[in-house]
Design an enzyme around this catalytic site. Structure first.
Site, short mmCIF file in Angstrom:
data_model
loop_
_atom_site.label_atom_id
_atom_site.label_comp_id
_atom_site.label_asym_id
_atom_site.label_seq_id
_atom_site.Cartn_x
_atom_site.Cartn_y
_atom_site.Cartn_z
N HIS A 56 0.83 -1.21 0.00
CA HIS A 56 0.00 0.00 0.00
C HIS A 56 0.86 1.26 0.00
O HIS A 56 2.00 1.25 0.45
CB HIS A 56 -0.92 0.00 1.23
CG HIS A 56 -1.99 -1.04 1.15
ND1 HIS A 56 -3.10 -0.90 0.37
CD2 HIS A 56 -2.09 -2.26 1.74
CE1 HIS A 56 -3.86 -1.99 0.49
NE2 HIS A 56 -3.26 -2.83 1.31
N CYS A 408 5.41 -29.53 -13.05
CA CYS A 408 4.14 -28.80 -13.15
C CYS A 408 4.11 -28.12 -14.50
O CYS A 408 4.88 -27.20 -14.75
CB CYS A 408 4.04 -27.77 -12.03
SG CYS A 408 2.77 -26.52 -12.27
#
Lengths: 488, 423
Positions: A56, A408
């Site tokens: 942020h 993967c």
């Protein structure tokens, strides 16, 4: 990685999440004996693994709050941290999107708040400007606020790196170590786990996230209640429609920063979170009505966003305390206890500053800090096959063949990366997933789970039935045909 | 170092489609290389240890591994170059050739420069996230294919008390398989009012074992913090769950058989156009994608019910590749085939004018005695009556050259209707 705890520590940190990790790493710079205790099977498995991954900018909360001070300070520390610790982080900037003059007025207030807080380079934008910056935005947008210092991060990779760095510098990590009792004798805390193990320490830092209230109670320190505020999020595939370039915020409400559209560091898109208080800290369920709510909100900002692109949904918890500010202080009720509680948003952003702040609190309270001459700042970067060009991959495979075996397929993760994760102590399917991304892609482990199970078995010699998704109780397979056959 | 190799055709994926495509190319005298990511050729067939394969192709009933082994033997005898444990990770059209980048532990990184590429990459299973089942995220939720693999190849027991979502064929077969290995299957939950698997599987896998089939039901919630403890199931009424009739099934495992989706990553990488109907690449009458020299077949193109159809289609694709390599391109005129009334999609979406073709399509209706018709404007080119059509069963229609002799120019349309109304 579970190491044996022995002797008396100077500081024990309870909780291996983003705060515990940042504090432990900060303390590992000094000549201290430090341990970090985690009740789950791996680090970052609590609040820290399920959040929006936003760094942020610091314009949401009032200047005089502790969270704002730490948020602003933390925000500025990420380039250096990334350089040292090699986690995925990008300062892509934040846009707060207004749809009416009233909402624009709120943006103006956020702008003023941000300026007062010391956020640099904030900018108010009209409709043409904001749409020029972000072409996926709805044509109905009225204007907004631009915060170029906002960013995105892979939160669990950051926590893994903090703790890897801490342990590299001498911190002892014990996972599956849940605090049950605490006694203080002759100036030393004796902590006892649910498994009956003990750990002696001069100081205790309570960074137990959702369970900081319980830990505080065990230590006989302040009585407070952590109220979980649940957030459901949806992850959309890489290349999903409507992927923005900046983090998109709606205009915030009183209780929440609203539901966002987030381009993640990995190229996927995240939408959410919702915000609902719950009384069940384990309630990480998702619901059909919140899916609609999240997508209705996301589509208002970015009409092209589609629930057809969903890969997975998850829910996370914000640990809130009364007053909504962070509660970080030396306990006034129990000796030699530091409370680090109520670390909800912007806790991830604030975390490096929380590390410094807690270090300073300990110093003020009399803990002797001598800088360690041999502190190792940098972690070495681990190769990520997916990010390599052909030449670099070829070189890597020459060094270690296992980089050529793709386990993967969706996230293109090699066997070598899985083995590296296991050797670093991540021996559950979720731990390996968060460390390597194996199983995080579109097939969600459909094609790689069985391969990873076999690699875990080979590397750790664990029986297949004891390999879990995320710790005891979450076993993947319940038996083998071989044994079943022998029994009948 | 990146090693470079040249050949006529690279076949990506050595399952049923890849093997049939490679064999057809080889027969036509092409130099073929097959890239396979697993340990050996055979693909998903190797985990399908039940029988029912090969009735059309071999005229006898085989198990999946038997079907695969027959093709594998032919490939081995042919001398086709096969690279197992190798992943193709990039595909690019370089104009004069197609570049396929592969990696493996054994050979490192290789670049194949080929005149043509066949993508026979198969499909993946839709998963929990794709259908958005609410609830917790415990261990014990598997796609049916993963559970099949764990059971049949690895010899593991994925669960003891099982609920299955989706009545697709893999779901039905896994209901029987789990029962055989001693688990209790509490039911198969299907959102549609009809079963989406083959009828023979409903009889042989559910009815023979008294496994309840909950048609028009959904799993509304998964319960359990670490491992699945139960699921809640509710009936659908007017498109919504009837919350008053929700019931609970105590189980430790949830298997999902909720559809298959062609893997299109490499096709997309090569910038081939992807069909929103099938999720596979769009191909023309020659099984070529929108990228010249890149072809596709099998479940990576569209999802088939029967492997026999995959072998048939892939052989046609391979023959077409041979034409392409020989001549360096196609110049045949093609007609677009549109899906008309009651047809979900037609594959391929184009036919060569004046030449026979093999169309695969799915019906949107279920009825006995249906007529399928291929029209061009007002003219019926050819029609055929089918005994029975249902959405779950793909229809294959081989049309001879003779029937399509006059067809050129305008698009043609394939439609389906009840035979009595239509004729």
């Amino acid at each position: 990685m579970t190491s044996r705890l022995c002797g008396t520590y100077d500081v024990v940190v309870v909780g291996a999440g983003v705060c515990g990790g940042a504090i432990a790493r900060q303390l590992s710079k000094y000549d201290l004996r430090v341990a970090i205790l985690e009740k789950c099977a791996d680090v970052s498995f609590g609040v820290s693994k399920a959040n929006s991954g936003i760094i942020h900018a610091g314009f949401h909360h009032p200047t005089d709050t502790l969270k704002t001070k730490l948020e602003i300070r933390g925000n500025m520390m990420f380039e250096k941290l990334q350089h040292e610790l090699k986690f995925p982080f990008e300062r892509v900037g934040i846009l707060v999107v207004a749809f009416s003059p009233e909402e624009m007025e709120t943006c103006r207030n956020l702008y003023l708040q941000g300026c007062e807080n010391g956020v640099s380079r904030l900018q108010l934008l009209n409709a043409a400007k904001i749409r020029a910056m972000e072409d996926v935005l709805s044509p109905d947008v009225f204007g907004g606020l631009y915060a170029p210092t906002g960013g995105i991060i892979e939160p669990y990779r950051y926590v893994f790196a903090l703790i890897e760095s801490a342990t590299l510098n001498g911190v002892t990590l014990a996972t599956r170590w849940e605090l049950a009792q605490a006694h203080r004798r002759q100036g030393v805390w004796e902590l006892v786990s649910t498994g009956g193990e003990t750990c002696r320490t001069r100081w205790v830092v309570n960074a137990a996230g959702l369970y900081a209230d319980k830990v505080s109670g065990i230590l006989g320190a302040e009585e407070f209640q952590i109220v979980p505020r649940k957030g459901e999020e949806y992850l959309l595939r890489r290349g999903a429609q409507g992927c923005p370039r900046h983090v998109l915020f709606p205009v915030p409400s009183h209780t929440s920063k609203g539901m966002l559209v987030i381009p993640t560091v990995e190229g996927t898109v995240m939408v959410g979170p919702t915000a609902h208080e719950t009384d069940d800290k384990c309630d990480v369920s998702t619901s059909a009505s919140n899916l609609r709510l999240v997508f209705d909100n996301a589509k208002r900002m970015v009409p092209a966003i589609s629930s057809r692109d969903i890969i997975t949904a998850f829910a996370g918890m914000r640990p809130t305390v009364e007053g909504q500010d962070f509660f970080i202080d030396i306990s006034s009720m129990a000796s030699n206890v530091v409370q680090v509680a109520g670390i909800q948003s912007p806790g991830l952003t604030a975390s490096p500053a929380i590390g410094l702040y807690v270090k300073d609190l300990l110093k003020e309270a009399g803990l002797k800090l001598t800088e360690k001459p041999g502190f190792v700042h940098d972690l070495s970067a681990s190769p990520v096959v997916r990010d390599l060009d052909g030449q670099s991959l070829a070189k890597l495979i020459e060094r270690d063949r296992a980089y050529g075996n793709i386990v993967c397929r969706c996230e293109r993760v090699s066997e070598a990366q899985i083995v590296e994760a296991i050797r670093k102590g991540h021996t559950t399917l979720d731990g390996i997933k968060f460390y390597t991304r194996a199983g995080m892609g579109r097939c969600q482990g459909g094609f790689c789970s069985y391969k990873i199970l076999r690699i875990i078995q080979r590397e750790t010699h664990m029986p297949i039935e004891s390999i879990t998704k995320r710790g005891p109780g979450s076993e993947i397979v319940l038996g083998t045909l071989e044994e079943e056959g022998a029994r009948t | 170092m990146i090693e470079r190799q040249e050949c006529d055709v690279v076949v990506v994926g050595g399952g049923a489609a890849g093997m049939a495509g490679a064999l057809a190319c080889h027969e036509q005298g092409l130099r073929v290389t097959v890239i396979e990511r697993e340990e050996s050729l055979g693909g998903i067939l190797l985990q399908c240890i039940h029988n029912g394969f090969g009735l059309h192709h071999f005229g006898e009933e085989l198990t999946g591994p038997e079907y695969a082994l027959r093709f594998r033997q032919s490939v081995e005898e042919s001398g086709i170059h096969v690279c197992c444990r190798t992943t193709a990770f990039r595909l690019e059209d370089k104009g004069s050739y197609r570049s396929v980048m592969t990696c493996s532990g054994e050979h490192g990184v290789r670049e194949y420069r080929a005149k043509a590429v066949i993508l026979s990459v198969g499909c993946r299973e839709r998963n929990r996230g794709n259908i958005g089942i609410p609830g917790t995220r415990p261990a014990g939720v598997f796609t049916a294919g993963l559970a099949q693999r764990l059971t049949n190849i690895d010899g593991y027991i994925p669960g003891r008390r099982v609920v299955i979502v989706g009545s697709g064929d893999i779901g039905l077969i896994m209901a029987r398989r789990m029962t055989w290995l001693g688990a209790k299957v509490l039911g198969v939950v299907e959102i549609m009012p009809t079963c989406s698997g083959l009828l023979r599987n409903v009889v042989q896998c559910l009815e023979d074992f008294d496994i309840p089939l909950y048609l028009g039901h959904v799993v509304t919630k998964i319960i359990g913090a670490d491992r699945v403890r139960a699921v809640e199931v509710g009936p659908m009424r007017d498109g919504e769950v009837d919350t008053s009739a929700v019931f609970r099934l105590d189980c430790d495992t949830l298997l999902l058989s909720v559809g298959l989706v062609p893997e299109h990553d490499l096709a997309q990488d090569a910038q081939a156009e992807i069909s929103p109907d099938t999720n596979g690449p769009i191909v023309d009458a020659n099984w070529m994608t929108s990228v010249p020299g890149v072809f596709a077949c099998g479940n990576g193109l569209h999802v088939h019910d029967l492997v026999d159809d995959v072998s048939h289609e892939s052989r046609l694709c391979g023959l077409s590749v041979a034409d392409f390599v020989r001549v360096g391109g196609f110049d045949n005129e093609q007609l677009t085939v549109n899906a008309g009334t009651n047809v979900k999609y037609v594959m391929p979406g184009k036919i060569a004018s004046g030449r026979g073709c093999s169309l695969s399509f799915r019906s949107l209706i279920e009825c006995e005695k249906a007529t399928c018709t291929l029209r061009q404007g007002p003219n019926i080119l050819v029609s055929k009556t089918l005994r029975f059509v249902r959405p779950a069963e793909m229809i294959r229609w081989d049309i001879t050259t003779e029937k399509l002799k006059g067809a050129c120019g305008e698009p043609v349309e394939l439609s389906l209707g009840k035979a009595t109304n239509d004729e």
